[in-house]
Design an enzyme around this catalytic site. Structure first.
Site, PDB file in Angstrom:
ATOM      1  N   GLY A 266      80.243  24.392  12.555  1.00  0.00           N
ATOM      2  CA  GLY A 266      79.829  25.593  11.830  1.00  0.00           C
ATOM      3  C   GLY A 266      80.120  26.874  12.595  1.00  0.00           C
ATOM      4  O   GLY A 266      80.692  27.818  12.060  1.00  0.00           O
ATOM      5  N   ALA A 267      79.722  26.901  13.860  1.00  0.00           N
ATOM      6  CA  ALA A 267      79.903  28.106  14.660  1.00  0.00           C
ATOM      7  C   ALA A 267      79.583  27.796  16.112  1.00  0.00           C
ATOM      8  O   ALA A 267      79.068  26.727  16.422  1.00  0.00           O
ATOM      9  CB  ALA A 267      78.989  29.229  14.163  1.00  0.00           C
ATOM     10  N   GLU A 269      78.169  29.556  19.955  1.00  0.00           N
ATOM     11  CA  GLU A 269      77.374  30.645  20.529  1.00  0.00           C
ATOM     12  C   GLU A 269      77.945  31.268  21.803  1.00  0.00           C
ATOM     13  O   GLU A 269      77.173  31.785  22.625  1.00  0.00           O
ATOM     14  CB  GLU A 269      75.965  30.109  20.823  1.00  0.00           C
ATOM     15  CG  GLU A 269      75.859  29.086  21.987  1.00  0.00           C
ATOM     16  CD  GLU A 269      75.919  27.632  21.571  1.00  0.00           C
ATOM     17  OE1 GLU A 269      76.473  27.341  20.495  1.00  0.00           O
ATOM     18  OE2 GLU A 269      75.414  26.780  22.330  1.00  0.00           O
ATOM     19  N   GLU A 303      73.112  30.857  15.987  1.00  0.00           N
ATOM     20  CA  GLU A 303      73.991  31.208  17.110  1.00  0.00           C
ATOM     21  C   GLU A 303      73.402  32.375  17.899  1.00  0.00           C
ATOM     22  O   GLU A 303      73.461  32.391  19.123  1.00  0.00           O
ATOM     23  CB  GLU A 303      75.404  31.541  16.622  1.00  0.00           C
ATOM     24  CG  GLU A 303      76.070  30.477  15.760  1.00  0.00           C
ATOM     25  CD  GLU A 303      76.018  29.073  16.333  1.00  0.00           C
ATOM     26  OE1 GLU A 303      75.950  28.922  17.560  1.00  0.00           O
ATOM     27  OE2 GLU A 303      76.014  28.111  15.532  1.00  0.00           O
TER      28      GLU A 303
END
Ligand code: TRP
Ligand code: ZN
Length: 890
Positions: A266-267, A269, A303
């Site tokens: 998804g993403a 950090e 995140e």
């Protein structure tokens, strides 16, 4: 894997500190068309606790072009190079090591390390991707100060980004330019990021609680600039929320988000430079459903929250992954409940946990929240680490209460700021502030499997006593055969005929955590009894309110008790769960009755209850929508010992049909009311409006099942008139998933129109793929195969793979067609993807790993595919681990 030798397992018990620290890391990255040259200058300092004087750097797919130690070039007799390491021996206490490597981002399809997503160069280093950029101590306990100089072509890569602050930039010869970024915060290499390409910018500012001004930037391809506002709003809300709820302030002058199309998850950090899958950033009403709007908000928050829970305080080793992920999922869930409806958020989380995490915990990939061994860490970014990990933190919150929990998190952040720590450190902080001994509680981290909680009750009218008897057990798993009892917080109420009964425990009452009509009981033993006094009537117990523990609850409710909970309980989760249980019972009854009667009747009590739910204006429409939603096939298949593919599918379908028929009139009224309310105001994604659309579209779904002219007209009208993707997609799905021949031409037409309209929007085209791949049509596999040759499909793009192949493999009747062709299809895809993208290959494999839950014939066919994959040469560690665990004797 080289030469098919079995890759080795890494054990938590073998953890050792690194032999050297890397005080400073200076990277010089020269991006050229076709290759990239990286020069890494590492300032090494011997770890005083280690006498080996040996440095073994990790590396993967690197071309070593030069090595300089303290100013002297090394020749190949002065180091040892193998496929995974670069080793130097007899070192001193301090050195400067310069490593020159060449890498090929243009042909890197694994999407780890430095790679190219369309025209954008970007990195993904968690968990072990940095070693694909340069030789390094690629482990989270080695924290370094990074300075990164990026040089690239000015036209192709006008934007050059990395972590921290930009400290220099300028022109070079040959139409090239450079930027230098410096990150003042020490960080492990997995948080490193670099981006280069042509990107457009949405900018905003945020003033922190101490008055510092932070520049916020969202970088996307130009065509997507109109879809960034929601992510920006979400970011600002996240920043404010983390200050208020956790006292956590942002710590750099700039925070950047970059969106790319090709991304495994998804993403990510990365410090000061989050990189996102476009699916988790972009949102506007025409192209984005309400669920996706909420996902964007949740992932942006997740995140951002990692900046403290993950970055400022990071993990010592990857066995501690849930330290950052479980805690951060808990934090983003709290945030989402605060932003919208807390009950709806809770029900959605429970749905995921029950349908998917429980299945993981019951299958061959089951592992504790703190695993003790792995072959490939990428395989452990699981529902257990994330979702169950969050449930464990949530139980800590329940046991300690908000005030002590916050004290505990403050202590944890302050004590460990700048450190790489363990789950034990986190729990210790909670122990210290509360004075509680949490050693038994920690079994949640060490024992895999979902505990089953069996509850029985007895009412003794003469003495007005009510006895609840709890028995917990947990099936054996590989790492732990004999489970010790868990600490299970059970939030409960007792419901009389007219409402809640006062609660008085026979022995004592903890005044801190229970008011008169609800309390949290803490189970600590395999069997326990609680006696309530002064109970004047036979109650219905509302157990596990708010789903207070991730367990399978078994209590023999009567239908009457469930109906009472549905009517009288104030906990939304319990009300919803009562409706679910009534429907599950109905499905079981239908399945049995179907043997003799092709059209068994459904119980009028259920119809009456749902009619009442539909008519109850005091209920949140989102809850009405959830209560009217028949449990998914995936969850139903979780409940029995053996999955009955066809029987469950038919019984479920029949219940939906009968409910649609019985509720047709109020459903239509409700549909029209919700439509009218929406029409009277501009579109917005506030929870109240999302709720109305959810109910409208649940009603539309049920009505479409009627399959008459009127319902077809309704669906077609919504499809044609919708001004937002939530409504448009709901209508599209209703058309494509209809099993009625009356819908056939409208269906064909809709498939064409939808594509023509949205072909320029990659994320919408993904819906177009997944709606078709999840169709109940008997020839769905043929359609999926045809779609794989569609120009919009791309085997290299994980979103497309998830939309088409992932959706098909989660389509129970399609994938598990008794002919076994679905299994062979997945087998082929895994073998292909094993080469191009091992992380995604291993993930898509999940449905095959559950083979033991099916009938003998299906088992054989599923197993044959696993064996076929296993015998492939050059299996990646990722696929090897999943396949071999799936085939291991249990
Ligand atoms: N840390 C990321 C998150 O949860 C997870 C992640 C992003 C990831 N990309 C990855 C994990 C690639 C493994 C591989 O927010
Ligand atoms: Zn995370």
């Amino acid at each position: 894997m080289k030469n098919n030798e079995a890759p080795k397992k890494i054990y938590l018990k073998d953890y050792r500190e690194p032999s050297y620290w890397i005080k400073k890391t200076t990277l010089d990255v020269q991006i050229y068309d076709g290759h990239t040259d990286v020069t890494a200058t590492l300032l090494l300092e011997r770890n005083a606790n280690d006498e080996s004087r040996k440095l073994s750097l990790d590396g993967d797919s690197l071309e070593l072009r030069g090595l300089t130690l303290d100013g002297k070039k090394l020749d190949d007799t002065q180091y040892v190079l193998d496929a995974e390491h670069l080793t130097l021996e007899n070192l001193s206490d301090q050195h400067e090591l310069i490593i020159e490597t060449r890498i090929y981002p243009e042909t890197n399809t694994s999407l780890e390390g430095l790679y190219k997503s369309r025209l954008i160069y970007c990195t993904q280093c968690e968990a072990e991707g940095f070693r694909k950029i340069t030789y390094y101590l690629d482990r989270p306990d080695v924290m370094s100060e990074f300075t990164t100089r990026i040089t690239a072509d000015k036209t192709r890569c006008p934007i050059l980004l990395s972590n921290g602050n930009k400290i220099d930039e300028g022109e070079c010869a040959n139409d090239r330019h450079f930027a230098v970024w410096h990150d003042p915060h020490l960080k492990p290499a997995y948080l490193f990021a670099l981006v280069a390409g042509e990107l457009s910018l949405l900018e905003d500012r945020f003033t922190t609680c101490s008055g510092r001004d932070v520049l916020l930037q969202i970088w996307v391809e130009e065509k997507d600039l109109d879809k960034c506002a929601h992510a920006m709003d979400s970011l600002k809300r996240s920043m404010a929320w983390d200050e208020q709820r956790y006292g956590r302030e942002y710590d750099l002058d700039i925070f950047m988000i970059v969106a790319v199309d090709d991304f495994n998850m998804g993403a990510m950090e990365n410090k000061g430079l989050n990189i996102f899958n476009t699916s988790c950033v972009l949102a506007k009403k025409e192209t984005t459903t309400d669920a996706e709007f909420q996902r964007v908000e949740g992932v942006v928050a997740h995140e951002y929250f990692h900046n403290w829970s993950g970055n400022r305080v990071t993990c010592r080793d990857w066995f501690q992954l849930s330290l950052k992920e479980g805690f951060t999922v808990f934090r983003d869930a709290q945030f989402s409940s605060d932003m919208g409806s807390a009950t709806v958020k809770r029900v959605e989380d429970v749905l995921l946990l029950r349908a998917a995490q429980f299945a993981e915990d019951a299958g061959p990939m089951a592992h504790p929240v703190q695993p003790d061994a792995f072959i490939e860490i990428s395989n452990f970014y699981t529902l257990t680490i994330y979702e169950k990990g969050a449930e464990v933190v949530r139980m800590l919150h329940t046991l300690l209460g908000e005030t002590l929990f916050r004290k505990g998190s403050d202590l944890y952040f302050e004590r460990h700021d700048g450190q790489a720590v363990t789950i034990d450190d986190f729990v210790r902080a909670m122990e210290e502030v509360s004075g509680r001994d949490l050693s038994q509680f920690k079994r949640w981290y060490k024992q895999a499997g979902t505990p089953e909680l069996e509850v029985s009750s007895e009412y003794i009218e003469a003495s007005e006593e009510y006895v609840l008897q709890f028995k917990q057990r947990c099936r054996p798993t590989v790492e732990c055969k004999e489970k010790q009892p868990f600490v299970i917080p059970v939030d409960l109420s007792l419901l009389g005929d007219a409402g809640k009964l006062p609660l008085n425990l026979k022995d004592q009452l903890d005044p801190e955590r229970s008011d008169n009509t609800r309390m949290v009981i803490e189970l600590t033993e395999a069997e326990e009894r609680f006696v309530f006094t002064g109970v004047k009537e036979l109650p219905a117990p509302a157990l596990l309110r708010g789903f207070s523990a991730p367990v399978k609850l078994r209590y023999r409710y009567t239908d009457e008790q469930l109906l009472r909970i549905l009517k009288l309980e104030d906990d939304g989760f319990c009300r919803w769960d009562a409706a679910q249980q009534l429907m599950i019972r109905e499905i079981d009854r239908i399945r049995e009755a179907l043997v003799a009667d092709p059209s068994p009747a459904i119980s009028p009590a259920l119809v009456d209850a749902l009619t009442a739910v539909l008519a109850d204006d005091s209920l949140d429409p989102a809850m009405v929508s959830l209560m009217l939603t028949v449990p998914s096939e995936k969850y139903l298949n979780e409940l029995g010992e053996q999955v009955e593919v066809e029987a469950t599918h038919h019984a479920r379908q029949l219940l939906e049909r009968k409910l649609a028929k019985a509720l047709a009139e109020p459903l239509l009224q409700c549909y029209e009311l919700m439509r009218a309310r929406q029409a009277a105001k501009p579109y917005s994604v506030v929870a109240a409006d999302v709720a109305e659309r959810a109910l409208q579209n649940t009603a539309l779904h049920l009505l479409s099942i009627l399959g008459d002219e009127k319902s077809l007209a309704l669906v077609q009208q919504q499809f044609a008139e919708a001004d937002n993707m939530t409504d448009e997609l709901a209508a599209f799905k209703a058309l494509v998933h209809s099993t009625r021949s009356r819908f056939d031409s409208a269906k064909t037409d809709a498939i064409q129109r939808f594509y023509t309209k949205w072909q320029a929007e990659a994320l919408v085209v993904n819906h177009w793929f997944s709606v078709q791949a999840s169709s109940p049509a008997p020839d769905v596999l043929e359609q999926v195969k045809a779609l794989m040759t569609h120009p919009a499909f791309d085997m290299k793009n994980p979103n497309k793979l998830r939309a088409l192949i992932g959706a098909f493999c989660n389509n129970v009747t399609g994938f598990h067609n008794a002919n076994g062709l679905g299994y062979a299809f997945l087998g082929d895809r895994i073998i292909e993807l094993n080469r191009s993208n091992p992380q995604i290959a291993a993930r898509l494999l999940t449905p095959l790993t559950k083979w033991r839950r099916y009938d003998e014939k299906r088992q054989e066919k599923m197993k044959a595919q696993l064996e076929r994959i296993q015998s492939e040469p050059n299996l990646s560690k990722d696929v090897f681990e999943v396949v071999s665990k799936s085939l291991e004797l249990s």
